[in-house]
Design a protein around this motif. Structure first.
Motif, PDB file in Angstrom:
ATOM      1  N   GLU A 132      48.144  80.332  44.959  1.00 40.46           N
ATOM      2  CA  GLU A 132      46.937  79.562  45.228  1.00 40.46           C
ATOM      3  C   GLU A 132      46.654  79.569  46.714  1.00 40.46           C
ATOM      4  O   GLU A 132      47.552  79.363  47.534  1.00 40.46           O
ATOM      5  N   THR A 133      45.423  79.787  47.060  1.00 40.38           N
ATOM      6  CA  THR A 133      44.998  79.747  48.459  1.00 40.38           C
ATOM      7  C   THR A 133      44.491  78.338  48.756  1.00 40.38           C
ATOM      8  O   THR A 133      43.670  77.815  48.012  1.00 40.38           O
ATOM      9  N   ARG A 134      44.979  77.752  49.802  1.00 39.83           N
ATOM     10  CA  ARG A 134      44.531  76.403  50.197  1.00 39.83           C
ATOM     11  C   ARG A 134      43.536  76.566  51.335  1.00 39.83           C
ATOM     12  O   ARG A 134      43.825  77.155  52.371  1.00 39.83           O
ATOM     13  N   TRP A 135      42.370  76.045  51.097  1.00 39.73           N
ATOM     14  CA  TRP A 135      41.332  76.083  52.111  1.00 39.73           C
ATOM     15  C   TRP A 135      41.255  74.735  52.801  1.00 39.73           C
ATOM     16  O   TRP A 135      41.312  73.692  52.196  1.00 39.73           O
ATOM     17  N   ARG A 136      41.106  74.740  54.142  1.00 43.87           N
ATOM     18  CA  ARG A 136      41.030  73.475  54.887  1.00 43.87           C
ATOM     19  C   ARG A 136      39.674  73.249  55.411  1.00 43.87           C
ATOM     20  O   ARG A 136      38.895  74.011  55.716  1.00 43.87           O
TER      21      ARG A 136
END
Length: 191
Positions: free
Chosen positions: A187-191
């Motif tokens: 999973e890519t976590r976007w901030r």
């Protein structure tokens, strides 16, 4: 003559006797030595060729005779001698992607198994794998797995979604380098 014309040319008197038999003929286009064999005994001369009889030593998986386009798989199995097994182990380049055609031949049983017409093609494909099995000193078998002509028909050359295929199409492209990371639940976590 085609298959339809051959069938229409069979005299009604012969059809009404019920004395019509059939056999399977197979042409395998091995790289060095193409083979023609049939499921009976002895040599059969039909269609301008000599077909070698294999008798009970062969099995063929069911072949569908529907009119739909499909990539059907057919498997041939032969009880193997030690010499045949040795050839099978070294035969990958002689077998892979070579043509195979299965024919149906009709016979007049009232006339000592005389062939009727010419062989009718039931299946055309390519040979793929040739796995073998041995259990004990006396039981050895070789299978030839074949795919229909529509096998991988819709796939483009180098049509896999892999980094190697993408780089062969577009050298230096890095678009698929991270693909293995994403296939395992990343999973890519976007901030």
């Amino acid at each position: 003559m085609g298959a339809r014309e051959d069938l229409l040319a069979i005299p009604d008197e012969l059809l009404r006797t019920g004395q019509i038999g059939q056999a399977v003929l197979v042409h395998m286009d091995f790289r060095d030595a193409p083979k023609r064999w049939w499921t009976g005994f002895g040599d059969l001369h039909v269609g301008g060729y000599t077909w070698e009889g294999l008798g009970d030593l062969i099995s063929i998986s069911p072949i569908s005779s529907s009119y739909q386009v499909s990539a059907e798989q057919v498997t041939f199995e032969v009880a193997a001698t030690p010499e045949m097994l040795a050839l099978a182990l070294a035969a990958k380049e002689r077998v892979r992607d070579r043509a195979v055609t299965v024919y149906l031949q009709l016979f007049d049983l009232t006339n000592g198994e005389a062939p009727i017409g010419s062989p009718m093609a039931l299946y055309t494909g390519t040979m793929q794998r040739m796995p073998w099995a041995a259990s004990g000193a006396r039981q050895r078998s070789i299978r030839v797995e074949c795919e229909g002509l529509f096998f991988r028909r819709n796939a483009a050359p180098r049509g896999r979604w892999t980094d190697a295929d993408q780089k062969s199409r577009y050298p230096g492209d890095k678009g698929f380098e991270r693909l293995p990371l994403y296939s395992n639940g990343y999973e890519t976590r976007w901030r």
